[in-house]
Scaffold this motif. Structure first.
Motif, mmCIF file in Angstrom:
data_model
loop_
_atom_site.group_PDB
_atom_site.id
_atom_site.type_symbol
_atom_site.label_atom_id
_atom_site.label_comp_id
_atom_site.label_asym_id
_atom_site.label_seq_id
_atom_site.Cartn_x
_atom_site.Cartn_y
_atom_site.Cartn_z
ATOM 1 N N LEU A 1 0.843 -1.235 -0.032
ATOM 2 C CA LEU A 1 -0.041 -0.163 -0.022
ATOM 3 C C LEU A 1 0.922 1.297 -0.144
ATOM 4 O O LEU A 1 0.577 2.239 -0.888
ATOM 5 N N ASN A 2 2.039 0.958 0.674
ATOM 6 C CA ASN A 2 2.824 2.181 0.720
ATOM 7 C C ASN A 2 3.531 2.776 -0.657
ATOM 8 O O ASN A 2 3.686 3.831 -0.968
ATOM 9 N N ALA A 3 3.930 1.510 -1.353
ATOM 10 C CA ALA A 3 4.372 1.445 -2.520
ATOM 11 C C ALA A 3 3.580 2.288 -3.532
ATOM 12 O O ALA A 3 3.701 3.365 -4.174
ATOM 13 N N ALA A 4 2.368 2.057 -3.586
ATOM 14 C CA ALA A 4 1.188 2.799 -4.317
ATOM 15 C C ALA A 4 1.087 4.181 -3.790
ATOM 16 O O ALA A 4 0.863 5.088 -4.670
ATOM 17 N N ARG A 5 1.327 4.524 -2.534
ATOM 18 C CA ARG A 5 1.131 5.957 -2.417
ATOM 19 C C ARG A 5 2.290 6.611 -2.704
ATOM 20 O O ARG A 5 2.225 7.612 -2.974
ATOM 21 N N PHE B 1 -7.114 2.311 -1.974
ATOM 22 C CA PHE B 1 -8.256 1.512 -1.377
ATOM 23 C C PHE B 1 -9.049 0.631 -2.649
ATOM 24 O O PHE B 1 -9.159 -0.472 -2.389
ATOM 25 N N THR B 2 -9.220 1.290 -3.455
ATOM 26 C CA THR B 2 -10.075 0.863 -4.671
ATOM 27 C C THR B 2 -9.129 -0.177 -5.386
ATOM 28 O O THR B 2 -9.875 -1.192 -5.841
ATOM 29 N N SER B 3 -7.819 0.270 -5.646
ATOM 30 C CA SER B 3 -6.959 -0.342 -6.864
ATOM 31 C C SER B 3 -6.051 -1.420 -6.186
ATOM 32 O O SER B 3 -5.835 -2.100 -7.057
ATOM 33 N N VAL B 4 -5.751 -1.144 -4.964
ATOM 34 C CA VAL B 4 -4.925 -2.110 -4.383
ATOM 35 C C VAL B 4 -5.589 -3.154 -3.350
ATOM 36 O O VAL B 4 -5.548 -4.176 -3.341
ATOM 37 N N GLU C 1 -5.399 8.037 -1.234
ATOM 38 C CA GLU C 1 -6.049 7.016 -0.392
ATOM 39 C C GLU C 1 -7.174 6.328 -1.008
ATOM 40 O O GLU C 1 -7.242 5.106 -0.918
ATOM 41 N N VAL C 2 -7.814 7.147 -1.736
ATOM 42 C CA VAL C 2 -9.129 6.490 -2.217
ATOM 43 C C VAL C 2 -8.677 5.235 -3.461
ATOM 44 O O VAL C 2 -9.070 4.331 -3.521
ATOM 45 N N ARG C 3 -7.787 5.906 -4.311
ATOM 46 C CA ARG C 3 -7.137 4.997 -5.211
ATOM 47 C C ARG C 3 -6.489 3.867 -4.652
ATOM 48 O O ARG C 3 -6.602 2.763 -5.259
#
Length: 301
Positions: A184-188, A198-201, A194-196
């Motif tokens: 999740l941190n990598a996506a950030r 949650f929805t994508s990862v 935060e919404v993306r």
């Protein structure tokens, strides 16, 4: 060959061990018969007439023709009201299920992975409310719905059904233990909000817990009797309340019934089977996800 190299003979069980095993086996067989035999009787009962059910062997099979006759009698009762009851239960359960997933999954994710003020208080409140029996909440919920003038409205069933703190707690446990925070941190870091995230990862990784929460919510909604009995009536009642109405028209249980149409025991047994069939079908199709959801939080990455 030395004594240490000789194969050891299996020690024979003592009389006390044999006796304990025999007692355990007898006890297990007793409880298996206690729970399984009524189910077998229930499955076979719709294939018989009322006379056959009372006079023939309890586990004998009747006939498919009699099963069809009981089927026609059930769906002819009250001008097909049983179909309406099934439709009501389906609507209430799936509508509440959708609201439950929309609320529980993001709430559990936020409690597990987002730091915000009041997070600990919300988590403790969720745990406390989860431990309160549902019947203890019926009176305040009824008064609240009455104040909002929702009594008799389908929302009086759907909104309380969608309140599912156990689903929030399951989701919290899943995201706390089974989802890698590094992912999740990598996506950030890549710029996702935060919404993306949650929805994508997070959501694709949460399929098992979504299935688990959805199954428990649906089963609870479908089997709920007390609250719908209080807040809706007439043709809006679900099938569980409808079964009670059928029971009141069975002469064996209500000899003083004044109804012009009576329901016999085999027809009532058929109605009971049909009322649990949707749960069995959903379990058969979703059991792989349910097992994954129940075991996903067993180890922490």
């Amino acid at each position: 060959m030395t004594d240490t190299m000789r194969p050891r003979r299996a020690r024979s069980a003592s009389p006390g061990q044999w006796l304990s095993r025999a007692l355990v086996t007898i006890l297990l067989l007793f409880f298996a018969a206690f729970f399984i035999l009524p189910i077998v009787w229930l499955v076979l009962a719709p294939t018989k007439s009322n006379t056959q059910l009372l006079l023939d062997g309890p586990f004998s099979f009747g006939s498919l023709d009699q099963l069809g006759a009981n089927w026609n009698e059930l769906f002819a009762f009250g001008d097909g009201i049983f179909t309406t009851w099934l439709g009501n239960s389906t609507f209430y359960s799936f509508a509440a299920l959708a609201l439950t997933l929309i609320i529980s999954i993001p709430a559990g994710y936020a409690l597990a992975l987002i730091q915000f003020r009041g997070r600990r208080v919300l988590l403790i409140t969720t745990l406390v409310v989860m431990l309160i029996p549902n019947t203890a909440l019926v009176l305040p919920i009824f008064l609240e719905l009455s104040a909002l003038r929702l009594i008799g409205n389908p929302l009086a069933v759907i909104l309380p059904f969608s309140f599912f703190p156990f689903g929030v707690y399951l989701t919290y446990i899943y995201f706390s233990t089974a989802v890698s925070k590094d992912l999740l941190n990598a996506a950030r870091i890549d710029g996702a909000g935060e919404v993306r995230v949650f929805t994508s990862v997070a959501m694709p990784l949460a399929t098992p817990v979504i299935a688990l929460v959805g199954f428990f919510s649906f089963v609870g909604n479908w089997n709920n009797y007390f609250l719908p009995f209080l807040v809706v009536g007439g043709t809006k009642i679900p099938v569980q309340v409808g079964l009670a109405n059928l029971l009141s028209n069975v002469p064996a249980f209500n000899p003083t019934t004044a109804s012009s149409i009576v329901i016999q025991l085999p027809t009532l047994a058929l109605a009971t089977l049909l009322s649990v069939a949707p749960i069995l079908l959903i379990f058969l199709f979703a059991q792989r996800f349910l097992v994954e959801g129940m075991t996903a939080g067993g180890t922490k990455e």
